[in-house]
Structures are given as structure tokens and as C-alpha cells.
Design a protein around this motif. Structure first.
Motif, PDB file in Angstrom:
ATOM      1  N   ALA A  76      -0.583   5.574   3.551  1.00 15.64           N
ATOM      2  CA  ALA A  76      -1.531   4.850   2.700  1.00 15.64           C
ATOM      3  C   ALA A  76      -0.793   3.959   1.715  1.00 15.64           C
ATOM      4  CB  ALA A  76      -2.430   5.837   1.958  1.00 15.64           C
ATOM      5  N   TYR A  77       0.217   4.501   1.046  1.00 13.87           N
ATOM      6  CA  TYR A  77       0.977   3.725   0.065  1.00 13.87           C
ATOM      7  C   TYR A  77       1.667   2.542   0.747  1.00 13.87           C
ATOM      8  CZ  TYR A  77       4.289   2.602  -3.654  1.00 13.87           C
ATOM      9  OH  TYR A  77       5.016   1.937  -4.619  1.00 13.87           O
ATOM     10  N   ALA A  78       2.277   2.784   1.915  1.00 14.42           N
ATOM     11  CA  ALA A  78       2.974   1.718   2.631  1.00 14.42           C
ATOM     12  C   ALA A  78       2.008   0.617   3.049  1.00 14.42           C
ATOM     13  CB  ALA A  78       3.695   2.288   3.846  1.00 14.42           C
ATOM     14  N   GLU A  79       0.810   0.994   3.480  1.00 18.51           N
ATOM     15  CA  GLU A  79      -0.177   0.001   3.888  1.00 18.51           C
ATOM     16  C   GLU A  79      -0.643  -0.829   2.697  1.00 18.51           C
ATOM     17  OE1 GLU A  79      -2.795  -2.282   6.102  1.00 18.51           O
ATOM     18  OE2 GLU A  79      -1.145  -0.990   6.749  1.00 18.51           O
ATOM     19  N   ILE A  80      -0.867  -0.173   1.564  1.00 15.03           N
ATOM     20  CA  ILE A  80      -1.335  -0.889   0.373  1.00 15.03           C
ATOM     21  C   ILE A  80      -0.288  -1.878  -0.120  1.00 15.03           C
ATOM     22  CG2 ILE A  80      -1.976  -0.608  -2.067  1.00 15.03           C
ATOM     23  CD1 ILE A  80      -3.150   2.143  -1.245  1.00 15.03           C
ATOM     24  N   THR A  81       0.978  -1.473  -0.082  1.00 13.62           N
ATOM     25  CA  THR A  81       2.037  -2.259  -0.718  1.00 13.62           C
ATOM     26  C   THR A  81       2.862  -3.094   0.264  1.00 13.62           C
ATOM     27  OG1 THR A  81       3.634  -0.435  -0.538  1.00 13.62           O
ATOM     28  CG2 THR A  81       2.237  -0.503  -2.515  1.00 13.62           C
ATOM     29  N   LYS A  82       2.482  -3.169   1.513  1.00 14.19           N
ATOM     30  CA  LYS A  82       3.338  -3.775   2.522  1.00 14.19           C
ATOM     31  C   LYS A  82       3.689  -5.231   2.220  1.00 14.19           C
ATOM     32  CE  LYS A  82      -0.481  -4.943   5.703  1.00 14.19           C
ATOM     33  NZ  LYS A  82      -1.018  -4.722   7.064  1.00 14.19           N
ATOM     34  N   ASP A  83       2.779  -5.973   1.606  1.00 19.53           N
ATOM     35  CA  ASP A  83       3.054  -7.369   1.252  1.00 19.53           C
ATOM     36  C   ASP A  83       3.298  -7.535  -0.242  1.00 19.53           C
ATOM     37  OD1 ASP A  83       2.720  -8.289   3.897  1.00 19.53           O
ATOM     38  OD2 ASP A  83       0.548  -8.308   3.639  1.00 19.53           O
ATOM     39  N   THR A 132       1.289  -7.172  -2.481  1.00 19.31           N
ATOM     40  CA  THR A 132       0.112  -7.845  -3.027  1.00 19.31           C
ATOM     41  C   THR A 132      -1.065  -6.890  -2.898  1.00 19.31           C
ATOM     42  OG1 THR A 132       0.955 -10.013  -2.341  1.00 19.31           O
ATOM     43  CG2 THR A 132      -1.389  -9.858  -2.867  1.00 19.31           C
ATOM     44  N   PHE A 133      -1.534  -6.383  -4.035  1.00 12.83           N
ATOM     45  CA  PHE A 133      -2.631  -5.430  -4.014  1.00 12.83           C
ATOM     46  C   PHE A 133      -3.253  -5.354  -5.398  1.00 12.83           C
ATOM     47  CE2 PHE A 133       1.366  -3.292  -4.891  1.00 12.83           C
ATOM     48  CZ  PHE A 133       1.086  -2.453  -5.957  1.00 12.83           C
ATOM     49  N   THR A 134      -4.290  -4.565  -5.539  1.00  9.96           N
ATOM     50  CA  THR A 134      -4.972  -4.389  -6.819  1.00  9.96           C
ATOM     51  C   THR A 134      -4.688  -3.001  -7.369  1.00  9.96           C
ATOM     52  OG1 THR A 134      -6.759  -5.886  -6.164  1.00  9.96           O
ATOM     53  CG2 THR A 134      -7.203  -4.396  -7.995  1.00  9.96           C
ATOM     54  N   LEU A 135      -4.439  -2.933  -8.658  1.00 13.08           N
ATOM     55  CA  LEU A 135      -4.248  -1.652  -9.336  1.00 13.08           C
ATOM     56  C   LEU A 135      -5.216  -1.598 -10.507  1.00 13.08           C
ATOM     57  CD1 LEU A 135      -2.847   1.020  -9.784  1.00 13.08           C
ATOM     58  CD2 LEU A 135      -0.994  -0.179 -10.955  1.00 13.08           C
ATOM     59  N   MET A 174      -5.020   2.349  -6.587  1.00 10.98           N
ATOM     60  CA  MET A 174      -4.412   1.251  -5.836  1.00 10.98           C
ATOM     61  C   MET A 174      -5.308   0.913  -4.647  1.00 10.98           C
ATOM     62  SD  MET A 174      -0.536   2.750  -5.489  1.00 10.98           S
ATOM     63  CE  MET A 174       0.172   1.224  -4.868  1.00 10.98           C
ATOM     64  N   THR A 175      -5.489  -0.380  -4.395  1.00  8.34           N
ATOM     65  CA  THR A 175      -6.334  -0.797  -3.279  1.00  8.34           C
ATOM     66  C   THR A 175      -5.672  -1.944  -2.538  1.00  8.34           C
ATOM     67  OG1 THR A 175      -8.292  -0.218  -4.588  1.00  8.34           O
ATOM     68  CG2 THR A 175      -8.645  -1.539  -2.605  1.00  8.34           C
ATOM     69  N   ALA A 176      -5.636  -1.835  -1.213  1.00  3.11           N
ATOM     70  CA  ALA A 176      -5.074  -2.899  -0.386  1.00  3.11           C
ATOM     71  C   ALA A 176      -5.978  -4.125  -0.419  1.00  3.11           C
ATOM     72  CB  ALA A 176      -4.904  -2.400   1.049  1.00  3.11           C
ATOM     73  N   PRO A 177      -5.455  -5.296  -0.051  1.00  2.00           N
ATOM     74  CA  PRO A 177      -6.263  -6.503  -0.062  1.00  2.00           C
ATOM     75  C   PRO A 177      -7.537  -6.408   0.773  1.00  2.00           C
ATOM     76  CG  PRO A 177      -3.953  -7.086   0.131  1.00  2.00           C
ATOM     77  CD  PRO A 177      -4.034  -5.592   0.258  1.00  2.00           C
ATOM     78  N   ASP A 178      -7.516  -5.598   1.842  1.00  2.00           N
ATOM     79  CA  ASP A 178      -8.713  -5.480   2.677  1.00  2.00           C
ATOM     80  C   ASP A 178      -9.771  -4.576   2.051  1.00  2.00           C
ATOM     81  OD1 ASP A 178      -7.735  -2.904   3.013  1.00  2.00           O
ATOM     82  OD2 ASP A 178      -7.268  -3.140   5.139  1.00  2.00           O
ATOM     83  N   GLY A 179      -9.423  -3.915   0.941  1.00  4.54           N
ATOM     84  CA  GLY A 179     -10.379  -3.049   0.257  1.00  4.54           C
ATOM     85  C   GLY A 179     -10.615  -1.722   0.934  1.00  4.54           C
ATOM     86  N   GLU A 180      -9.961  -1.449   2.042  1.00  3.04           N
ATOM     87  CA  GLU A 180     -10.215  -0.230   2.807  1.00  3.04           C
ATOM     88  C   GLU A 180      -9.227   0.891   2.483  1.00  3.04           C
ATOM     89  OE1 GLU A 180     -12.840   0.147   4.765  1.00  3.04           O
ATOM     90  OE2 GLU A 180     -13.482  -1.901   4.288  1.00  3.04           O
ATOM     91  N   VAL A 195      -6.972   6.076   4.313  1.00  8.84           N
ATOM     92  CA  VAL A 195      -6.140   5.248   5.177  1.00  8.84           C
ATOM     93  C   VAL A 195      -6.647   5.394   6.601  1.00  8.84           C
ATOM     94  CG1 VAL A 195      -4.415   7.079   5.479  1.00  8.84           C
ATOM     95  CG2 VAL A 195      -3.775   4.687   5.869  1.00  8.84           C
ATOM     96  N   ASP A 196      -6.701   4.295   7.325  1.00 14.24           N
ATOM     97  CA  ASP A 196      -7.194   4.288   8.705  1.00 14.24           C
ATOM     98  C   ASP A 196      -8.589   4.909   8.800  1.00 14.24           C
ATOM     99  OD1 ASP A 196      -4.823   3.121   9.595  1.00 14.24           O
ATOM    100  OD2 ASP A 196      -3.857   5.067   9.900  1.00 14.24           O
ATOM    101  N   GLY A 197      -9.395   4.696   7.786  1.00  9.53           N
ATOM    102  CA  GLY A 197     -10.761   5.185   7.791  1.00  9.53           C
ATOM    103  C   GLY A 197     -10.910   6.667   7.484  1.00  9.53           C
ATOM    104  N   GLU A 198      -9.819   7.348   7.156  1.00  7.54           N
ATOM    105  CA  GLU A 198      -9.866   8.782   6.869  1.00  7.54           C
ATOM    106  C   GLU A 198      -9.538   9.035   5.400  1.00  7.54           C
ATOM    107  OE1 GLU A 198      -7.273  10.844   9.502  1.00  7.54           O
ATOM    108  OE2 GLU A 198      -8.453  10.388  11.297  1.00  7.54           O
ATOM    109  N   THR A 199     -10.294   9.919   4.764  1.00  9.44           N
ATOM    110  CA  THR A 199     -10.090  10.275   3.367  1.00  9.44           C
ATOM    111  C   THR A 199      -9.471  11.665   3.265  1.00  9.44           C
ATOM    112  OG1 THR A 199     -11.959   8.930   2.646  1.00  9.44           O
ATOM    113  CG2 THR A 199     -11.222  10.659   1.141  1.00  9.44           C
TER     114      THR A 199
END
Length: 395
Positions: free
Chosen positions: A47-54, A56-59, A118-124, A140-144
């Protein structure tokens, strides 16, 4: 005058945060599938890697009273972000938790502390934790999933400490790089003064929970030391500040001690702090700076090569469009670094200039040669190459 102020922009209240004393949200996502400790760690890392991969994200940061800030993290402000998921398995202990545990933590208004989300740009993809509790939620990947996360080392902070550090870096970047001054202003000293004041105001308005926020922070003068009047127009200035901290060796002072340190306080207990700012126009045409450097700043010059590798004609043109450090030392250094076969073209370049301009450049070259012996040139050999302009080396 335009100035970016944290109190007016960055610290806007989060929309939809609710009101003070808000209870448990109506819906707490159920865990998709219970995971073991190791599986939880791997999932949270993903989850952390997906959020921060670019980078660019929201905190979002929400206070106990439901007010807060929303930070748009960019690569420029993400100094301690990339790869931090690799610490999850060694820096923290992970145990299964439940949606109910998260709900209990959330509803305990007095104890839950500050929420970081923390939220990825896609909001998911999201990752959330509180300073007053150990339960962490992520999707992450639709699972909580939920976990109780504690620091592996005694006395260290939990996952909220990592997220708070990211937030504090972003707030530092916004405080020092966010201010702008109206692009119509042409007085460099006035522009630097306004940026100096705006930075000080920004620092004073960061949230109280920020560990580096001083007790007081005041502008203490600005001075321009380098300027380029061509395109892109830009200049450098020293920005000075006075700050008050509770303990010069405590947590509050850590960020301010970097570099040369704070030194000794003045009679009022304030410490001096400052640095060099490179100031240029942004995409909107307003003046802005890119933070403070401890030294070595110089204006950006539109040269086709780096330093001495630039053609002699470009260096001469730039010399007459600069004032300060680049004019008096940097560009003359670049010119004197050119070999003899290049310097034979200098008299012809001076022919295209007024006599006053030719005298000005030659006088600076002569002074550099008298002050240092970095080059293969001596005043006598350069005078011979300059021909009739050689006498101007002593002007």
C-alpha cells in the motif's frame, strides 16, 4: 503584492472533516480477509509503495477537533518518502487487528490524537493511522486491512511518526518555497525583502504540532548579491531571520541546527538563522524562491555549455547582463579558464562593445589575475593577447 501564506492557503480546513467531537464514522470498512502478521506487513508495504511510487500523493492531517490540513506531496517536498516501506518489517511489529478496534480508536476523541491519512492519486489506495493509538488501516488492490503496529525499538514512535515526518517536510518546503511576490515588482531588494517577510510569516503559521516550529520567527533583513538581467531574469539574495527556541539542543531546534548551527543567542534570547535564496519567476510570472541554501548560490545563466565550456561570446554577453558575484568573479573565472587559442577572439568581441564596457570587462579580468593565480594567464600574457585593450587590465 502576492504572497503565498500558509495561514491563508495551505492551512485551509479539510472539507468534510466534520465538527469537533465527531463520533465513529457511520461506516467502517470490514476487513476483506484476515491476514497473519507477515502477510499484514507485506500488504501494508504494498500500500505504501503504491501510494508513494511517483512521490506524488495527498497527506491529510486531522486534529482531535476535526480541523486539519490537506498536503499535496510532490517530489520536491518528498525528501524522506521513497523506499520507507522497507522499514516496515524491521522497524515495526505487526499484529492482526479488526475494524472494530479501529472504530473504537476513532471514537475515543480524547485519546486518538492526530489522524494521518495518505492517499494515492487515484483515491483508491490509502494508509491511515493515529498518534494516540496503534491501530492502522489501509486499503490496497480493493482490500482493506487493519493491524496493531508498534515500534520495534523501545522509545521510538509508531507508524504515525513516519507520516508526521513526511508532513513536516512538506510544511517546511511550503514555508520556504511557497511565498511569491507580484511579478510587476522590479526592485530586487524589495522583492527579497517581501519574500523574507513572507517566509517568516509562513513559519509562524505552521501547526503547533510541527516539531520544528519555533516559539517565534522573525525576518531579519535581506540582501541581493547576484543578479542576471537577461532571460530568464533571476537573482540571488541572502535572507536572514531571528528565531526563538525552547532549547537549542532539543527537538524544536534540530532542523535549525543543520549546517553551521545556531551559534550564540542575542540579548533577547533569539538565534540568528539564514541562507541564500535563488529567486526567479514562476509559471504565473510572479517572483518565487526555491528554498534556502547554505552557500555557493549563483544566478542561472543561459549558457550552451557549463561554465568554462561555454563559448567565449556567450560569457562576454552574460557579463554585461550581470551584477554582483557572477559579474565580479564567476564569469571572469570562466573567461580566464579558456585556452590561448580561444582568447585571441576576445579583442574582436570587445570591438563590438563601447569603450566603457571594454574597460569594465578588462578591469575585472585584471583584478582577478592580481588576486589569484588559478589560471595559465598572467597580466602580462593576457595584455599581449588583448592588444590595444591590454592597457585596460589596470583600469
Amino acid at each position: 503584492m502576492k504572497r503565498f501564506l500558509l495561514c491563508g492557503v495551505l492551512l485551509a480546513l479539510l472539507a468534510g472533516c466534520g465538527t469537533a467531537g465527531e463520533q465513529l464514522p457511520e461506516e467502517v470498512p470490514e476487513e476483506t480477509e484476515p491476514l497473519s502478521g507477515e502477510e499484514l506487513t507485506a500488504s501494508a508495504m504494498a500500500a505504501y509503495a503504491e501510494i508513494t511510487k511517483d512521490l506524488t500523493f495527498t497527506l491529510d492531517v486531522e486534529e482531535e477537533d476535526a480541523t486539519g490540513i490537506s498536503l499535496s506531496i510532490t517530489p520536491e517536498a518528498a525528501r524522506n518518502v521513497a523506499g520507507r516501506e522497507n522499514l516496515f518489517s524491521i522497524g515495526y511489529q505487526w499484529e492482526p487487528a479488526s475494524a472494530e478496534a479501529w472504530g473504537d480508536q476513532w471514537s475515543d476523541i480524547k485519546s486518538r490524537g492526530r489522524l494521518f491519512a495518505m492517499t494515492a492519486p487515484d483515491g483508491e489506495t490509502t494508509l491511515q493511522c493515529c498518534t494516540g493509538g496503534d491501530v492502522v488501516l489501509w486499503t490496497v488492490d480493493g482490500e482493506t486491512h487493519y493491524a496493531c503496529v508498534t515500534a520495534a525499538a523501545e522509545g521510538e514512535s509508531g507508524l504515525s511518526g513516519l507520516l508526521q515526518g513526511i508532513a513536516e517536510d512538506a510544511l517546511w518546503d511550503a514555508a520556504f518555497c511557497g511565498p511569491t511576490v507580484d511579478g510587476a515588482e522590479t526592485d530586487y531588494e524589495e522583492i527579497a525583502r517581501q519574500l523574507n517577510e513572507a517566509v517568516a510569516e509562513n513559519v509562524r503559521h505552521v501547526p503547533d504540532w510541527v516539531s520544528w516550529k519555533p516559539l517565534d520567527f522573525q525576518a531579519n533583513g535581506a540582501s541581493v548579491f547576484d543578479a542576471y538581467y537577461g532571460e530568464p531574469e533571476n537573482f540571488c539574495a541572502g535572507l536572514g531571520f531571528r528565531l526563538l527556541v525552547d532549547d537549542p539542543y532539543g527537538e524544536m531546534a534540530n532542523s535549525w541546527q543543520a549546517g553551521a548551527g545556531l551559534g550564540e543567542p542575542d540579548a533577547d534570547g533569539y538565534y540568528g538563522y539564514g541562507g541564500e535564496a535563488s529567486i526567479q519567476k514562476n509559471e504565473d510570472g510572479d517572483w518565487t524562491c526555491d528554498g534556502l541554501a547554505t552557500g555557493g548560490s549563483a544566478v542561472t545563466l543561459p549558457l550552451s555549455g557549463s561554465g568554462e565550456e561555454a563559448p567565449l561570446s556567450e560569457l562576454v554577453d552574460a557579463f554585461f547582463l550581470t551584477e554582483g558575484f557572477s559579474h565580479d568573479w564567476l564569469l571572469p573565472n570562466y573567461i580566464l579558464d579558456h585556452p590561448a587559442e580561444d582568447m585571441t577572439a576576445l579583442p574582436a568581441l570587445l570591438d563590438d562593445r563601447t569603450d566603457a564596457e571594454a574597460r569594465e570587462l578588462c578591469a575585472v579580468l585584471g583584478r582577478c589575475l592580481r588576486d589569484a593565480d588559478y589560471w595559465d594567464w598572467a597580466p602580462e600574457t593576457l595584455a599581449e593577447t588583448l592588444g590595444s585593450y591590454g592597457a585596460y587590465l589596470d583600469a
